[in-house]
Design an enzyme around this catalytic site. Structure first.
Site, PDB file in Angstrom:
ATOM      1  N   PRO A 153     -61.466  13.608 -26.978  1.00 65.45           N
ATOM      2  CA  PRO A 153     -61.757  12.480 -27.869  1.00 65.45           C
ATOM      3  C   PRO A 153     -61.532  11.162 -27.144  1.00 65.45           C
ATOM      4  O   PRO A 153     -60.634  11.054 -26.304  1.00 65.45           O
ATOM      5  CB  PRO A 153     -60.756  12.659 -29.014  1.00 65.45           C
ATOM      6  CG  PRO A 153     -59.639  13.455 -28.426  1.00 65.45           C
ATOM      7  CD  PRO A 153     -60.255  14.347 -27.387  1.00 65.45           C
ATOM      8  N   LYS A 154     -62.363  10.195 -27.433  1.00 66.30           N
ATOM      9  CA  LYS A 154     -62.156   8.847 -26.888  1.00 66.30           C
ATOM     10  C   LYS A 154     -61.229   8.121 -27.864  1.00 66.30           C
ATOM     11  O   LYS A 154     -61.670   7.474 -28.812  1.00 66.30           O
ATOM     12  CB  LYS A 154     -63.482   8.112 -26.726  1.00 66.30           C
ATOM     13  CG  LYS A 154     -63.367   6.805 -25.952  1.00 66.30           C
ATOM     14  CD  LYS A 154     -64.736   6.194 -25.694  1.00 66.30           C
ATOM     15  CE  LYS A 154     -64.600   4.933 -24.846  1.00 66.30           C
ATOM     16  NZ  LYS A 154     -63.797   3.883 -25.511  1.00 66.30           N
ATOM     17  N   VAL A 155     -59.943   8.269 -27.618  1.00 65.04           N
ATOM     18  CA  VAL A 155     -58.928   7.720 -28.520  1.00 65.04           C
ATOM     19  C   VAL A 155     -58.978   6.197 -28.475  1.00 65.04           C
ATOM     20  O   VAL A 155     -59.058   5.592 -27.396  1.00 65.04           O
ATOM     21  CB  VAL A 155     -57.529   8.248 -28.134  1.00 65.04           C
ATOM     22  CG1 VAL A 155     -56.469   7.673 -29.063  1.00 65.04           C
ATOM     23  CG2 VAL A 155     -57.516   9.776 -28.184  1.00 65.04           C
TER      24      VAL A 155
END
Length: 560
Positions: free
Chosen positions: A123-125
């Site tokens: 995930p691209k946090v």
């Protein structure tokens, strides 16, 4: 070779699309517009980095920054560095932060993945990037991303975040990690909750002078271990053992873009412990850390989610007159995508509402989808330097105007045609506003029912109406003749609801003309005001003329 050619074509298409949307400005105006937006973004940056506050939503900031970069490329200026903090007292990163290149869509991602193997998705946090330096098993230094080469010393702050391990062992004892400090969330569903300005909130907490307990609301997601174990599985296992468990939980092996798309969609709808704005696909094999430089990472890319709201440029302001004579204002937009829907127009509302919004061509507005996928304006996020607003039409129309065609009645007349063709009125399937405009422009209707006289040959020879569709239209127009009397009265714009009209039990035009105000007032949902409107309507000269015309056409209920 074919793959590289496809990538080249993709790049050229992207460049063409950029140049296609370049504003038609003079050099002087371009300089002024770029300078104004540049100053505004710099002001937001200063407040963000010096005070830890955000004066603008993250999504709006990102999109306006992208718009500025686009303008700079269009007019030969040097694009600015986005979100570049001041470097007073900056500390060198042991390993540079490379940043991540964004893929425009699934096809671009697929091309990138074809040349690589052993790929993983994370995930691209959405938070702020950090370097964690461990020496002899202890947290030695924490450094903000800064410009990728240097950043601020965040060691004291990070040491107070309970989610960050202060001691590690084994291969991590002397390591450098890169990751994202994020706002911990319980069951955050990105699709429903959006970004909640998470990045700005994290930055605010990290920039405050007081060491408050609120730092414990932060977590860390490690996404890179430069010079770490060769195998991704070994990396994930060691990180999890040390306490960085989220990395192992949310890192998955993928083989192609379809698999990435499935995971991306899953995380978009799932309950997660953090806010995200897309996914990152990375190759397990990375170069040695001494080769890492800002903006030069070829082993990872991002595929961001489409924003829930998009910044769109207003291309024109248009006025429409509805069948009741009310003037509404519509903004024509440079196309944007919202939830797989191409949005090019948004309804502003009344002239008064438009004046309150103060929207002009060239302005940048924030657009999202309301219920049933209808575009709406959320905010005006940027106003151009040169603003010229069109003059709205005179408010000369009402519910009893424009049953007959004239130059000044063009818009209301078309609105009446669209209304009478609707499913709940005469049910003329297969024709909308564009079709009515084509018919009226070619055959110059006298009034709203003139289409009843069109022949199959006339329909077939109408520009803008496909020949295959003309026969269907003629059939629809003939079927309309058999519609019940109440449907025709609705088509004439009687100011009653269908329920009230059906309750009236009116079955003929002559009966309707002789009904009194008291009679109408007794109908369900019809008060004295509405009853007076019905009387004004049936006594109107245009309405009487239409009634006589329909009688001559032997329409049910209108015959003498």
């Amino acid at each position: 070779m074919k793959v590289w050619m496809a990538i080249l074509i993709s790049i050229l298409c992207w460049q063409s699309s950029v140049w296609a949307v370049c504003p038609a400005w003079s050099p002087a105006r371009a300089q002024e517009e770029i300078s104004r937006l540049q100053q505004q973004i710099k002001q937001w940056d200063d407040v963000y980095w010096k005070e830890g506050k955000s004066e603008v939503e993250d999504g709006v900031y990102d999109q306006l920054s992208a718009r500025l970069t686009q303008w700079q490329r269009c007019f030969g200026s040097e694009p600015r560095d986005v979100m570049m903090p001041p470097l007073n007292g900056a500390v060198m990163h042991p390993v540079a932060h490379t940043g991540v290149r964004k893929m425009v869509d699934k096809n671009a991602l697929s091309l990138w993945m074809r040349e690589r193997s052993d790929l993983w998705v994370q995930p691209k946090v959405d938070g702020v990037a950090v370097t964690l330096v461990y020496r002899d098993g202890k947290l030695n230094k924490a450094i903000s991303r800064g410009n990728g080469l240097k950043g601020e010393d965040w060691t004291q702050k990070v040491s107070l975040i309970s989610a960050v391990p202060q001691t590690v062992s084994g291969p991590l004892a002397n390591s450098t990690l890169q990751g994202e400090i994020f706002l911990q969330r319980e069951g955050h569903i990105q699709q429903q909750m959006g970004g909640i300005n998470a990045r700005a909130k994290v930055a605010g907490l990290m920039m405050r002078q007081d060491d408050s307990d609120t730092l414990n609301s932060l977590g860390v997601f490690v996404w890179a271990w430069p010079d770490g174990p060769q195998l991704m599985s070994d990396r994930l296992k060691e990180l999890a053992t040390a306490g960085f468990t989220l990395t192992q939980t949310y890192t998955r092996a993928v083989k192609n873009a379809d698999e990435v798309a499935r995971v991306r969609n899953e995380w978009w709808k799932a309950e997660l412990p953090f806010v995200t704005d897309g996914v990152v696909v990375r190759a397990a094999k990375e170069p040695e850390s001494r080769h890492w430089l800002p903006g030069q990472a070829e082993w990872l890319v991002a595929w961001k989610y489409q924003p829930v709201a998009q910044v769109a440029e207003v291309k024109a302001i248009q006025f429409a007159v509805g069948k009741s004579g009310k003037i509404s204002v519509v903004a024509s937009l440079a196309p944007v995508m919202l939830d797989d829907k191409k949005v090019q127009r948004v309804n502003i509302g009344s002239v008064r509402r438009w004046q309150e919004w103060d929207i002009a061509p060239g302005d940048q507005i924030l657009v999202s989808l309301a219920g049933q996928g209808i575009p709406r304006i959320d905010d005006v996020v940027w106003r151009g330097a040169e603003r010229t607003k069109p003059t709205p039409p005179e408010n000369r129309f009402n519910s009893l105007t424009c049953y007959f065609a004239s130059d000044v009645c063009q818009e209301q007349f078309i609105s009446r045609l669209v209304w009478l063709g609707a499913k709940q009125v005469l049910g003329l399937d297969g024709i909308g506003e564009a079709g009515w405009r084509a018919l009226h422009q070619t055959h110059r209707f006298e009034h709203i029912f003139s289409w009843l006289l069109l022949t199959p040959e006339q329909l077939q020879n109408t520009p803008g109406i496909a020949k295959s569709k003309s026969a269907q239209l003629w059939h629809q127009f003939n079927l309309a003749r058999k519609q019940p009397f109440t449907r025709w009265v609705m088509a004439m714009g009687i100011p009653l609801t269908r329920a009230a009209l059906n309750a009236s039990d009116e079955r003929s035009w002559s009966q309707l003309l002789f009904s009194t105000e008291q009679f109408w007032q007794q109908l369900p949902g019809t008060g004295s005001g509405r009853a007076r409107q019905v009387i004004e309507w049936k006594e109107n000269a245009q309405i009487k003329k239409l009634g006589s015309w329909l009688a001559a056409q032997q329409i049910t209920g209108f015959e003498p």
